[in-house]
Enzyme design. Sequence first.
Site, PDB file in Angstrom:
ATOM      1  N   HIS A 199      11.546  -4.624  -6.023  1.00 16.43           N
ATOM      2  CA  HIS A 199      11.851  -3.714  -4.917  1.00 16.43           C
ATOM      3  C   HIS A 199      13.336  -3.689  -4.599  1.00 16.43           C
ATOM      4  O   HIS A 199      13.860  -2.705  -4.094  1.00 16.43           O
ATOM      5  CB  HIS A 199      10.966  -4.019  -3.710  1.00 16.43           C
ATOM      6  CG  HIS A 199       9.591  -3.540  -3.976  1.00 16.43           C
ATOM      7  ND1 HIS A 199       8.649  -4.333  -4.579  1.00 16.43           N
ATOM      8  CD2 HIS A 199       9.039  -2.311  -3.836  1.00 16.43           C
ATOM      9  CE1 HIS A 199       7.561  -3.612  -4.768  1.00 16.43           C
ATOM     10  NE2 HIS A 199       7.767  -2.390  -4.331  1.00 16.43           N
ATOM     11  N   GLU A 441      -2.943   2.286  -9.735  1.00 19.38           N
ATOM     12  CA  GLU A 441      -1.955   1.292 -10.170  1.00 19.38           C
ATOM     13  C   GLU A 441      -2.611   0.005 -10.662  1.00 19.38           C
ATOM     14  O   GLU A 441      -1.937  -0.942 -11.038  1.00 19.38           O
ATOM     15  CB  GLU A 441      -0.935   1.010  -9.065  1.00 19.38           C
ATOM     16  CG  GLU A 441      -1.496   0.765  -7.701  1.00 19.38           C
ATOM     17  CD  GLU A 441      -0.421   0.667  -6.618  1.00 19.38           C
ATOM     18  OE1 GLU A 441       0.779   0.681  -6.920  1.00 19.38           O
ATOM     19  OE2 GLU A 441      -0.809   0.563  -5.439  1.00 19.38           O
ATOM     20  N   ASP A 465       3.231  -0.858 -10.939  1.00 20.23           N
ATOM     21  CA  ASP A 465       2.144  -1.830 -10.934  1.00 20.23           C
ATOM     22  C   ASP A 465       1.186  -1.605 -12.092  1.00 20.23           C
ATOM     23  O   ASP A 465       0.669  -2.566 -12.666  1.00 20.23           O
ATOM     24  CB  ASP A 465       1.397  -1.778  -9.595  1.00 20.23           C
ATOM     25  CG  ASP A 465       2.154  -2.549  -8.527  1.00 20.23           C
ATOM     26  OD1 ASP A 465       2.605  -3.665  -8.823  1.00 20.23           O
ATOM     27  OD2 ASP A 465       2.327  -2.022  -7.417  1.00 20.23           O
ATOM     28  N   CYS A 512       4.354   8.448  -9.126  1.00 18.76           N
ATOM     29  CA  CYS A 512       5.407   8.047  -8.191  1.00 18.76           C
ATOM     30  C   CYS A 512       6.075   6.724  -8.578  1.00 18.76           C
ATOM     31  O   CYS A 512       6.914   6.218  -7.849  1.00 18.76           O
ATOM     32  CB  CYS A 512       4.870   7.965  -6.764  1.00 18.76           C
ATOM     33  SG  CYS A 512       3.571   6.747  -6.573  1.00 18.76           S
TER      34      CYS A 512
HETATM   35  C1  PEP Z   1       4.120   1.614  -8.210  1.00 16.77           C
HETATM   36  O1  PEP Z   1       3.509   0.545  -8.268  1.00 16.77           O
HETATM   37  O2  PEP Z   1       4.460   2.265  -9.215  1.00 16.77           O
HETATM   38  C2  PEP Z   1       4.481   2.183  -6.900  1.00 16.77           C
HETATM   39  C3  PEP Z   1       5.017   3.371  -6.792  1.00 16.77           C
HETATM   40  O3  PEP Z   1       4.301   1.383  -5.809  1.00 16.77           O
HETATM   41  P1  PEP Z   1       5.302   0.184  -5.417  1.00 16.77           P
HETATM   42  O4  PEP Z   1       6.485   0.235  -6.351  1.00 16.77           O
HETATM   43  O5  PEP Z   1       5.672   0.383  -4.005  1.00 16.77           O
HETATM   44  O6  PEP Z   1       4.446  -1.019  -5.639  1.00 16.77           O
HETATM   45 MG    MG Z   2       2.642  -0.261  -6.482  1.00 14.27          MG
END
Ligand code: PEP
Ligand code: MG
Length: 590
Positions: A199, A441, A465, A512
């Site tokens: 993140h 995911e 994920d 996403c």
């Molecule tokens: C993902 O897992 O691709 C996603 C968009 O969610 P995050 O990155 O917030 O886990």
């Molecule tokens: Mg995710």
Amino acid sequence: MNLGTDPSAEVRFQGTPVSPGIAIGPVHVSVRGMSAPETHSITPEEVHSEKERFQRALNLTRQQIQEVRDRIGKISGESEGKIFDAHLLFLEDNTLLRRVEKELENRLQNVDSVFYAIIQNYLEAMRRVQDPYLRERTADIEDVSLRVLNCLERREIKDTAPDHQHVLVAFDLTPSDTALMDPDQVLGFCTEMGSTNSHTAILARSLGIPAIVGLERALIEVKMKQTCIIDGYRGELILNPTPETLKKYKSLRRQKDKAYQSLDSVRDLNTQTSDGHEIVLSANIEFIHELKGLKTSGAQGIGLYRTEFFLLEDEEMPDETRQTQVYSEFIEACSGHQAIIRTLDSGGDKLSAEPFSEPEPNPFLGWRGIRVSLSRPDLFKTQLRAILKVSARGKTGVMFPMISGISELRAAKAILEECKLELDRAKVPFDPDIEVGMMIEVPSAAILADVLAPEVDFFSIGTNDLTQYTVAVDRVNHRVADLFRSTNPAVIRLIKNTIKAGQDHGIWTGICGEIASDIRLSPLLVGLGTSELSVGVHQIPIIKSAIRSLNFADCENLAEECLKMHKSGDILAATRNMAKTAYPDLFFET
Ligand code: PEP
Ligand code: MG
């Protein structure tokens, strides 16, 4: 690089590029509360006085620790005070003393800087050991070392950000460290830890700050205020750049700025391929301050609002009124387009919704995402009511993270229905037809997409994920970063399976995860039939421009070919090839 080499020579370190761009500026080193001291050369004659200065600092530190130990002992009892005995023992360690003296002679630098480098080396080794007891001791060593540095410099050393533009170098940064960065001051950053899908990296891209992670040993080599270059395209940190290197990078930076300015012209155009196939291009948002950029980016709404970032501001989720207020701002900023609000996805490498008495052994497989919401219905309902309330003000979508099967999905939907009933009874307006979607995911959800599709209005594929769980590679562990490939054939087949199941049941599917903003992969993702791509605000213009240069029929053929391939590298090469042919000017490689 060995201690003692020419300190003014250009040195390059290779890491993993996580946020593109070029940053040039003075280094600011930050190590969890311990800033690096300034470095200067000393003459061989000064070695002796530096050794004496070090001894004096050790004595002073000893005195301070003894005082603290006695005070704590009086207040909390002897056993609490004993914690500080370990600190004292560290100061008595003769090996440390000998090492400092030896390096002082080798390096001919001020003792503060020599001591700091040795401690960094030591801490680095400690942080990587498996034994949790030893790992925890790093905090003690940092504590004592900071005292020694304070005594050496006779001033308070705090890890406060400097008030001038700088390049931040750190062992690791938490998502909160990154979130709190001032993009006007932090020109770029690099860390020894981390990986593309952490993140921290996602935030760097959302803030538009060039960044590199996985730069092993960089911390030991950098010095405060030293000029450096971050090449966020190749993942290179260049210390003491020569005048030629500086000239090259300054000119590349100008080129890049020009290329980005030329993207302004696509902002208000549709996101469609040259043969008229339309894609919705929306934005991934973490913070309210990104809304300004959202309006000018040309995005068609918000495809993913990561609500867990509330937890950076506070230890718990805000109350219903505050959530409703914030979500309203998102709806308003979308100017008629949809805002998809994802319910709390805490856990994993994100902040936890509650403090744990003991850390989870496998946080990514633990109490994360929808699992937290389902076991805390009050928390969940507060959030769902806030989302429902704003649905009366503009097009809203609600999306559940980390769904692994139909029971979880149905349980989440049942709670949503309860909230609707409550609002109905209280005569609070909401959109009864609010779109309800789920993240795909977890591999089980992707495999069961045909079972899940009739239950929702849309799927949004979280490839960060999905890749992590499909190929069993921790998305934040830099040691296995090489294995984290979203073009793995298994991942691509799961994406295809999801999109097809969605189409068969008349619902749309978006993507996403971070791959949506990788211009090399746009031909493949478009060809696989995604209806929507959701990317960081800063990436909207470049992805829009890429898609407008593609031909949908060619992309479909490419996707068909890729689905027959067996290796991630082959799939990446094929889609990159098409991308490079279609929009060579968007490839900005150094
Ligand atoms: C993902 O897992 O691709 C996603 C968009 O969610 P995050 O990155 O917030 O886990
Ligand atoms: Mg995710």
